[in-house]
Design an enzyme around this catalytic site. Structure first.
Site, PDB file in Angstrom:
ATOM      1  N   GLY C 257       0.849  -1.195   0.000  1.00 54.62           N
ATOM      2  CA  GLY C 257       0.000   0.000   0.000  1.00 54.62           C
ATOM      3  C   GLY C 257       0.874   1.231   0.000  1.00 54.62           C
ATOM      4  N   ARG C 647      10.326  -0.607  21.671  1.00 55.24           N
ATOM      5  CA  ARG C 647      10.529  -2.048  21.688  1.00 55.24           C
ATOM      6  C   ARG C 647      10.292  -2.629  20.299  1.00 55.24           C
ATOM      7  NH1 ARG C 647       6.889  -4.844  25.723  1.00 55.24           N
ATOM      8  NH2 ARG C 647       8.664  -4.519  27.094  1.00 55.24           N
ATOM      9  N   LYS C 652      12.763  -9.984  13.230  1.00 56.22           N
ATOM     10  CA  LYS C 652      12.808 -10.481  11.848  1.00 56.22           C
ATOM     11  C   LYS C 652      11.930  -9.626  10.938  1.00 56.22           C
ATOM     12  CE  LYS C 652      13.412 -14.869  10.521  1.00 56.22           C
ATOM     13  NZ  LYS C 652      13.208 -16.308  10.267  1.00 56.22           N
ATOM     14  N   LYS C 720       6.984   1.812  19.207  1.00 57.58           N
ATOM     15  CA  LYS C 720       6.815   3.069  18.452  1.00 57.58           C
ATOM     16  C   LYS C 720       6.481   2.848  16.983  1.00 57.58           C
ATOM     17  CE  LYS C 720       9.861   6.053  21.217  1.00 57.58           C
ATOM     18  NZ  LYS C 720      11.135   6.824  21.159  1.00 57.58           N
ATOM     19  N   GLY C 721       6.755   1.658  16.450  1.00 57.55           N
ATOM     20  CA  GLY C 721       6.458   1.407  15.039  1.00 57.55           C
ATOM     21  C   GLY C 721       7.645   1.684  14.153  1.00 57.55           C
ATOM     22  N   GLU C 724       7.729   3.730   8.838  1.00 55.37           N
ATOM     23  CA  GLU C 724       8.279   4.860   8.077  1.00 55.37           C
ATOM     24  C   GLU C 724       9.751   5.132   8.412  1.00 55.37           C
ATOM     25  OE1 GLU C 724       4.912   6.084   6.779  1.00 55.37           O
ATOM     26  OE2 GLU C 724       4.351   4.746   8.392  1.00 55.37           O
TER      27      GLU C 724
END
Lengths: 195, 345, 757
Positions: C257, C647, C652, C720-721, C724
């Site tokens: 996406g 974290r 992987k 936090k992801g 991006e």
């Protein structure tokens, strides 16, 4: 200012449509007889007429490799193949390489190396890698990179794809160092302290 | 894509008869270009004469010492044929520099000659294009034209011939064998593709109904001094911005015979026989190469500045010639029959 | 200035599966071809195919559609256009989706006016795909053409301040001090203009919708390619006046996406409309060319001015941007703010404006705004470091900020300095000769080493999940979230397994169905955090019920144990104090007599923490390029991407996200550019052959370093992801490395060979 632009009909004559005929394709060792006209691509024959949707449509113009299948062991772009002229040939798709429960070595290597993200280019990558192995021409990392370049991956999983292909190509004897993963634990923190 | 009927011919004369007996018919080889064009509605044949069963896949030696490439041999089989690899490594490398393994496994030698331009406007029915629709104008003259040509262009078309293989065939002075309603004939490679002039809709000099049956290579394959330098916007799977195929015969540091051709810059693989003569009998040197490069591009015309426009190809083309001649004289490039490494670090 | 961040309390779970490099649970389905994407689902009864006809002009009005000629072809079912599509919904707002920017959304087939090139003008429906494609090609349409303007340069004078209105858009920070004076007086300064043109997302899967017409009133299963099934559902339901029961949207697998699937695209409108009108199952798939007919990363012009004192401290910092938008919506990105978050300066000025041209509305594309601003600002910072006589890495460390200068708030956590140190050590930065053009490889190629930093929001959205533990001990967790390749399937399975102490194979996580609890669109790097917290909450609620049931058992060893004092490990509930006080979950289920135990979970942002803190992920990127100067070719031979993003749930899949982000940064730096022909008002390289993205041969060694952070303020689960952040820094680091190699500062992307000649 006003100009006219007319999207002209491409066929001036009354459109005529060639009727469908029975076409038999041997896919993954099984004969499938479907009703199609000559204008049906091998890709659409697989996806829309045989429910073999593992083969993907990423561009429909030979520009991405997502539709790669094996014909008599050789990798091709099924989107640029007219199905009717592939009668009598042995067609192999991703579904014929292995199943969810019984993955082929390449499929397992792709899972183990996380050689995909969205998964949409993946069947094409794996069929292409199988074709590369069948060809028996490539051994080195540079060779595999070049000969896997007919398959775009927008997620950018290329380094992991290389690792997966090299592992199977060399029966696990070659481990590719195309980038390591290092995790620096919280305990070692130097940051968040007074300047 | 429009609707069409399809016949699978089994012999060349049968194919010619089948094609000429149908209005709006086209030959279908591997289909890697034709089916693509049909899906974009750029080609709209109402009948296809499929050549897949024709016995034109052999690659065999000729009595004069040359090599005959069957028109329906695939690009992959040709590039990896032992005789081609040994005697014509330039051709092998050049084929492998084009397209992808998947496309080369299907694309035929004959079809490679007949692939159409990748000009953005030719490929888009919403835009004026003299090659696609004569008289509508050339959108590339002023619009983004990075992919377009700077040599032998005309005000009606600045499209380029996109093949890599053809650039090597031009340097190798191949001969194209064709069969048509009036029998067989041969066409010198230089005469096969044409410049756009006022009729850009015509890519080549084939007559109606003619079918390519083979490509004959002369005995000289320049196996000791050759290179194919391809410059493009990514490392693989991209058409050439500029490419150079070079074959040299050397005696020490003296160039005895020189043949080279350029891709990505013209409506046909670009050869300059005067420039080739400038090399012959001369000692290889950067200065000489620069003079030759300057000669080749002396009449070049760019169409706009910046990276979307193609004037940069004039300077890039000159540098590519200098580099390619250096590589061929020194054989300093990586020569690997399995991988095209010119653009790799 | 200095700031101490209190060490947050330890919330680290006893990791059995969280933090482990576990294979994707959806992996076998993807590698075997069993995973079904939107265009691949079977339907009840026969399927008809819709083929979209696109406008060949950028502006004007349709005067005639000769549908009758096409309808005469046997097998053609209908030609839909503005002529025969009634106004399903009268008001603009019905077309507003969750992430729509301000303005009036495009309404497909609503009126004869053409607002952008390749606007969908008709849908031809036929009994086979081939017939629909053919019929579409012979449909004659007449247009009155009006003069368009797609040239951003020509409307710079009409620029206006970017208005608020889009979710997540943060206006530029307020100016500080006296920028002009400080810049004029500073001893070292740089000023530059940066450009990139439009870029298109181009996920591998083309946008597609299969509508399964169930033959029960208006009930449909809508299989759509999207990054958020709930967003598509509310869009469709509002426009067509459908209930959520009638418009069930399903998106099990999404073939990439990168932002393109944030908003519902027009193929879903067309497919649903055709199904409703024809009361029939319909599939509509865009072509690759049509993938260039909706959102894109906007063409943006940027200006940077930076000045420093003799010690290398930044004294003046200005970042201005001007981006394109459409005539009908104001697409906004956060472009310039990041510069002010990364570097402190006593004098600043930030500005962000839009100008309107006749194109479709730009649409968030991986690291939207940040990727744009970051290339310019990190290039300018690099240039500044040379001017100030500092090593580019030292200069960044010298101007490091421990709090967010744009909002005067502390960061919840920020280990960018460790990213710099760890990344530099891995890369071997100390071996770098600072002089441009000073390094060559054994073949004589110029070698350049560059560095850049990046930052992105650590944000959280409202999300919900449902957990069901069945009597056989299998845990099923559902949330209507999405997995466009991020690894959501596996990390949510890990979260659920961890929370209830069950083995991975005893847990199934399902997503992508509007019958499941709502979740936000997958974007902004917020899925792991938001949905992960909701999954944890749902599982904890199940855990509480289990504990109660355990305590009802005769002579329960867990009698009197509070939930907070219990642990879920190896299929057992145990007391923290005495782990021999333990009951097997299967025994609890058996004793309870219940056939299942279920609970809902939810999560959302903490508004108080949001007011008090600045929450960001960071990275530092080190790049080696080799440049063939004669030919202008650049090869990126080595990248180290060091990321601090809280974290890492699964190293992987998180590594894969960063690898992908790195490839995206390389792609942006070196290849991506959609060629706009202003005379025609049309993008011209609208295919994969001429819109270049990297191939395997372009990508070499990429090291990924995760500098973990402990942060329970930015996220209840410490995440936090990473969607991006991996892309940031890369383009600038490449451009900076090219400068180091060649002495040439290229400020216009992409770095094609012609720019180095």
């Amino acid at each position: 200012m006003s100009l006219q632009f007319i999207q002209e009909p491409l066929d001036k004559a009354t459109p005529h449509v060639v009727p469908a005929q029975a076409v038999t394709l041997n896919v993954n060792g099984e004969d499938h007889t479907i009703q199609i006209a000559p204008w049906t691509s091998l890709l659409d024959a697989l996806r829309e007429y045989m429910d073999l949707t593992g083969t993907k449509k990423g561009c429909d113009h030979g520009q991405c490799g997502a539709c790669t299948v094996l014909v008599d062991g050789k990798r091709i772009n099924s989107c640029l193949a007219l199905a009717t002229v592939y009668q009598g040939k042995k067609i192999q798709t991703i579904e014929g390489l292995g199943t969810e429960e019984n993955l082929s070595p390449l499929q397992q290597a792709f899972v183990d190396h996380d050689a995909f993200q969205c998964g949409y280019c993946t069947p094409g990558q794996i069929c292409s890698a199988q074709g590369l192995i069948n060809e028996g021409r490539c051994k080195t990392e540079d060779e595999v990179r070049e000969h896997m370049s007919g398959n775009l991956c927008r997620c950018g999983a290329y380094t992991n794809i290389l690792s997966a292909v090299m592992e199977v190509l060399h029966d696990g004897d070659v481990v590719v160092d195309n980038g390591v993963l290092i995790t620096v634990p919280v305990a070692s923190t130097k940051a968040s302290s007074v300047e | 894509m429009n609707s069409f009927t399809l016949t699978q011919a089994t012999a060349a004369d049968e194919a010619v008869r089948d094609l000429t007996s149908h209005d709006g018919a086209a030959y279908l080889g591997g289909g890697t270009n034709l089916v693509d064009l049909m899906k974009y509605n750029l080609e709209r044949p109402t009948h296809l004469t499929s050549l897949g069963l024709l016995p034109l896949t052999d690659i065999s030696s000729l009595p004069d010492g040359g090599l005959r490439l069957g028109a329906l041999a695939t690009n992959a089989d040709t590039a990896w044929h032992p005789e081609v690899e040994k005697r014509y490594p330039l051709l092998s490398q050049t084929i492998l520099a084009g397209a992808t393994p998947q496309l080369r496994n299907v694309a035929t030698n004959g079809g490679n000659l007949n692939q159409r331009t990748r000009c953005y406007y030719f490929y888009d029915l919403a835009t004026p294009c003299n090659k696609r629709e004569p008289g509508t104008g050339c959108s590339a003259l002023t619009g983004p034209n990075r992919v377009c040509g700077v040599l032998g262009t005309s005000e009606s078309c600045i499209a380029t011939q996109p093949s890599d293989m053809c650039v090597a065939l031009a340097a190798l002075e191949a001969v194209v064998r064709v069969q048509g309603p009036d029998g067989e004939r041969t066409i010198k490679f230089d005469d096969y593709h044409r410049l756009p002039g006022d009729h850009p809709e015509k890519d080549n000099t084939l007559k109606p109904g003619e079918l390519v049956t083979a490509i004959d290579l002369p005995e000289e394959g320049y196996a000791d001094h050759f290179t194919y330098l391809k410059l493009r916007d990514r490392s693989s799977y991209a058409f050439a911005l500029v490419s150079v195929a070079v074959g040299l015969k050397m005696n020490g540091n003296t160039i005895e015979k020189a043949r080279f051709a350029l891709g990505g810059v013209a409506h046909k693989p670009w050869r300059d026989q005067e420039a080739e003569k400038m090399l012959e009998g001369q000692t290889a040197s950067p200065d000489l190469f620069r003079q030759v490069a300057a000669k080749v591009f002396a009449e070049a015309k760019g169409y706009g500045e910046g990276s979307l426009h193609n004037s940069f190809k004039i300077e890039l083309g000159k540098r590519a010639i200098v580099r390619a001649l250096k590589q061929a004289t020194e054989m300093s490039q990586v020569v690997n029959p399995n991988v095209f490494l010119n653009s790799n670090p | 200035m200095s700031q101490t961040i209190a060490t947050p309390p330890t919330v680290r779970l006893d990791s059995d599966v969280i933090g482990k490099p576990i294979n994707r649970t959806d992996g076998p389905a993807k590698v075997s071809g069993a995973a079904k994407y939107a265009a691949e689902f079977g339907v009840t009864g026969p399927l008809w195919y819709g083929y979209i006809v696109s406008s060949p002009v950028a502006k004007g009005k349709i005067t005639k559609i000769h549908a009758d000629e096409v309808l005469a072809i046997p097998g053609v079912q209908q030609v839909f256009s503005h002529e025969n599509v009634s106004s399903f919904a009268w008001f603009d707002r019905a077309y507003k989706d969750d992430v729509a920017p301000g303005g009036s959304p495009f309404r497909p087939l609503h009126e004869p006016e053409i607002m952008f090139n390749q606007q969908p003008v008709a849908l031809v429906v036929a009994e086979t795909f081939e017939l629909a494609r053919y019929a579409a090609s012979v449909l004659r349409i007449e247009y009155d053409v009006e003069k368009h303007n797609t040239d951003l340069d020509s409307v710079i004078g009409e620029a206006f301040d970017a208005p608020k209105g889009k979710t997540g858009f943060v206006p530029p920070p307020k100016p500080k001090g006296d920028m002009n004076k400080a810049f004029a007086e500073a001893p070292h300064k740089v000023a530059g203009e940066y450009i990139h043109r439009a870029q298109h997302h181009n996920p591998m899967e083309m946008f597609a919708t299969t509508v399964d017409w169930l033959g029960d009133g208006k009930k449909m299963k809508i299989y759509d390619k999207t990054q958020g099934a709930p967003n598509v559902q509310q869009y469709i339901a509002k426009i067509f006046g459908l209930s959520t029961d009638e418009a069930r949207v399903i998106s099990k697998f999404t073939g990439g996406g990168f932002g393109s699937g944030l908003r519902p695209q027009y193929q879903v409108f067309l497919a649903v409309m055709a199904a409703l009108e024809l009361e029939h199952s319909v599939r509509v798939v865009m072509t690759r060319t049509q993938m260039f007919s909706f959102g894109h990363r906007p063409h943006t012009l940027q200006k940077l001015r930076i000045a420093s004192d003799d010690q290398g401290h930044i004294q003046a910092l200005e970042h201005k941007a001007l981006a394109e938008t459409s005539q009908f919506e104001n697409a906004t990105e956060t472009v310039v703010n990041w510069t002010g978050i990364l570097y402190n300066s006593p004098n600043t000025n930030f500005d962000y404006q839009l100008s309107k041209i006749d194109v479709y509305t730009p649409l968030d594309m991986r690291a939207p705004g940040a990727a744009t601003g970051n290339f310019a600002s990190e290039s300018a910072i690099d240039e500044m470091s040379y001017k100030a006589g500092k090593d580019p890495l030292d200069f960044r460390l010298l101007n490091y900020t421990y709090s967010d200068p744009t909002e005067n708030k502390p960061f919840t956590s920020k280990r960018l300095d460790d990213c710099y140190h760890e990344g530099a050590a891995r890369f071997g930065w100390d071996q770098r000769n600072p002089e441009p053009r000073s390094m060559r490889d054994e073949k004589g190629m110029l070698v350049g080493w560059g560095v850049a930093a990046g930052c992105w929001d650590a944000s959280m959205q409202k999300a919900a999940a449902k957990a069901v533990l069945s009597a056989d001990g299998h845990l099923t967790v559902n949330s209507a979230t999405n997995d466009q390749g991020a690894g959501t399937y596996v990390i949510m399975t890990q979260m659920a397994a961890q929370t209830l102490g069950l083995p991975m194979q005893q847990v199934t996580f399902n997503l992508g169905d509007t019958n499941m609890p709502a979740a936000p669109v997958q974007g902004g790097s917020w899925t792991a955090n938001s949905v992960g917290a909701a999954v944890k909450d749902a599982c904890q609620e199940v855990g509480k019920k289990l504990l109660k049931l355990a305590q009802k058992m005769d002579d329960s060893p867990l009698a009197g144990v509070n939930f907070e004092d219990a642990q879920f490990v190896d299929g057992h509930i145990r007391a923290n104090e005495d782990i021999t006080r333990s009951v097997a979950i299967e025994d609890i289920l058996a004793a309870s007599g219940e056939d299942k135990i279920e609970a809902d979970g939810k999560a959302g942002p903490n508004p108080i923490n949001q007011l008090k803190y600045s929450m960001h992920s960071h990275n530092a990127v080190f790049v080696e390029v080799k440049v063939d100067e004669d030919l202008g070719t650049i090869h990126v031979t080595r990248v180290v991407n060091a990321v601090a993003a809280g974290r890492i749930m699964n190293p992987k899949t998180a590594r894969s996200q960063v690898l992908g982000g790195t490839v995206w940064g390389l792609s942006m730096a070196m290849m991506e550019e959609t060629y706009l022909n202003n005379e025609l008002g049309r993008y011209m390289n609208h295919n994969y052959a001429e819109y270049h993205i990297p191939v395997n041969a372009d990508i070499h060694k990429i090291d990924v370093i995760f500098v973990e952070e402990e942060d329970d303020i930015a996220s209840p689960i410490g995440v936090k992801g990473v969607g991006e952040i991996g892309m940031l820094g890369v383009a600038a680091a490449i451009a900076n490395a090219v400068y180091h190699a060649t002495g040439k500062r290229v400020r216009e992307l992409p770095l094609t060979s012609d720019k180095l000649l």
